[in-house]
Design an enzyme around this catalytic site. Structure first.
Site, PDB file in Angstrom:
ATOM      1  CB  CYS A   1      -0.450   9.300  10.066  1.00 54.70           C
ATOM      2  SG  CYS A   1      -1.429   8.101   9.157  1.00 54.70           S
TER       3      CYS A   1
ATOM      4  CG  HIS B   1      -3.728  13.192  10.098  1.00 52.22           C
ATOM      5  ND1 HIS B   1      -2.484  13.532   9.653  1.00 52.22           N
ATOM      6  CD2 HIS B   1      -3.934  11.917   9.683  1.00 52.22           C
ATOM      7  CE1 HIS B   1      -1.961  12.510   8.982  1.00 52.22           C
ATOM      8  NE2 HIS B   1      -2.819  11.515   8.997  1.00 52.22           N
TER       9      HIS B   1
HETATM   10  N1  GLN Z   1       0.439   5.687   3.967  1.00 47.61           N
HETATM   11  C1  GLN Z   1      -0.058   5.377   5.231  1.00 47.61           C
HETATM   12  C2  GLN Z   1      -1.359   4.640   5.254  1.00 47.61           C
HETATM   13  O1  GLN Z   1      -2.230   4.854   4.435  1.00 47.61           O
HETATM   14  C3  GLN Z   1      -0.096   6.655   6.045  1.00 47.61           C
HETATM   15  C4  GLN Z   1      -1.198   7.603   5.708  1.00 47.61           C
HETATM   16  C5  GLN Z   1      -1.166   8.873   6.514  1.00 47.61           C
HETATM   17  O2  GLN Z   1      -0.108   9.342   6.909  1.00 47.61           O
HETATM   18  N2  GLN Z   1      -2.341   9.472   6.739  1.00 47.61           N
HETATM   19  O3  GLN Z   1      -1.523   3.826   6.136  1.00 47.61           O
END
Ligand code: GLN
Length: 244
Positions: free
Chosen positions: A95, A196
């Site tokens: 992510c 995740h």
């Molecule tokens: N900040 C990023 C987004 O919201 C990544 C979020 C995350 O790592 N879950 O797209």
């Protein structure tokens, strides 16, 4: 005893929804087969890591604010990271880390967080911070010759465009952008994904793909991994897949 050396990047900054579980799963599956897992960490202020001395580099997810905090630090290592990647070190990026290996991340307020620019993709958040890709996700990918389902959980506002080699086709969920048919980025020894989960806890086959790649590369052999008892994991996967 054969061993794998793993570098866990920014564990104090990038860790969402159990991303650390990926490290635990790799260690567990190595130990069960009498391999040694050496886990080292790097975060802001630590001595610079020698990326190419590792077999695998892992980084998890983080909110925009966290990405902002570390992006300048990460960019210092661009050459060293590129060198390790060119030499075949495995990179598993979840992510927020996935986004930071691309050209840039543009936040909700239009703020630009520079990426490592190792890959050509780029990410832009939706204007409305409430519009996020959230929920369970299932994708289909090919690991060696096996088509397999990868299960995870996504929560990102960022929409990632211009991905040359996606990780998989979306069966359930969003993927790289809202209602996308493609998810993540995949290149033999680089998996960058929104999943995740923790990803490897839900997908033991993927964990073994990574372990085998790293061992084969390091020891220059075709290592056949001893099967583990994954009955419990299989049951969990069946349950999750039945939800859709
Ligand atoms: N900040 C990023 C987004 O919201 C990544 C979020 C995350 O790592 N879950 O797209």
């Amino acid at each position: 005893m054969k061993e794998l050396k793993i570098l866990y990047l920014y564990p104090d900054i990038l860790e969402l929804y159990g991303d650390y579980g990926n490290i635990q799963i790799l260690s567990y599956r190595l130990k069960q087969r009498n391999f040694k897992a050496i886990i080292e960490t790097y975060s802001i202020g630590d001595p610079p890591p020698d990326f190419k001395s590792y077999d695998l580099v892992f980084a998890g997810g983080g909110a925009d604010q966290e990405q902002e905090i570390l992006s300048q630090d990460l960019i210092k290592y661009k050459v060293s990271i590129q060198e390790a990647m060119d030499q075949g070190v495995f990179f598993l990026l979840i992510c927020g880390a996935y986004q930071l290996f691309g050209k840039y991340y543009k936040g909700v307020n239009g703020n630009l967080i520079p990426g490592l620019e190792i890959f050509d993709y780029y990410t832009e958040a939706m204007d409305d911070r409430k519009k996020r890709c959230i929920g369970n996700i299932v994708i289909e990918t090919k690991l060696y010759d096996n088509i397999t389902k990868i299960i995870g959980f996504e929560n990102h506002g960022g929409q990632t465009f211009n991905v040359s080699n996606p990780f998989g086709n979306v069966l359930v969920g969003n993927g790289n952008t809202f209602n996308d048919t493609k998810e993540g980025f995949f290149m033999n020894h680089v998996i960058a994904t929104y999943l995740h989960g923790p990803l490897l806890a839900k997908n033991p086959e993927l964990a073994d793909y990574i372990i085998k790649y790293c061992l084969d590369r390091k020891y220059k052999e075709n290592i056949i991994l001893e099967p583990l008892n994954d009955e419990f994991e299989k049951k969990c996967r069946e349950q999750l897949l039945n939800l859709f």
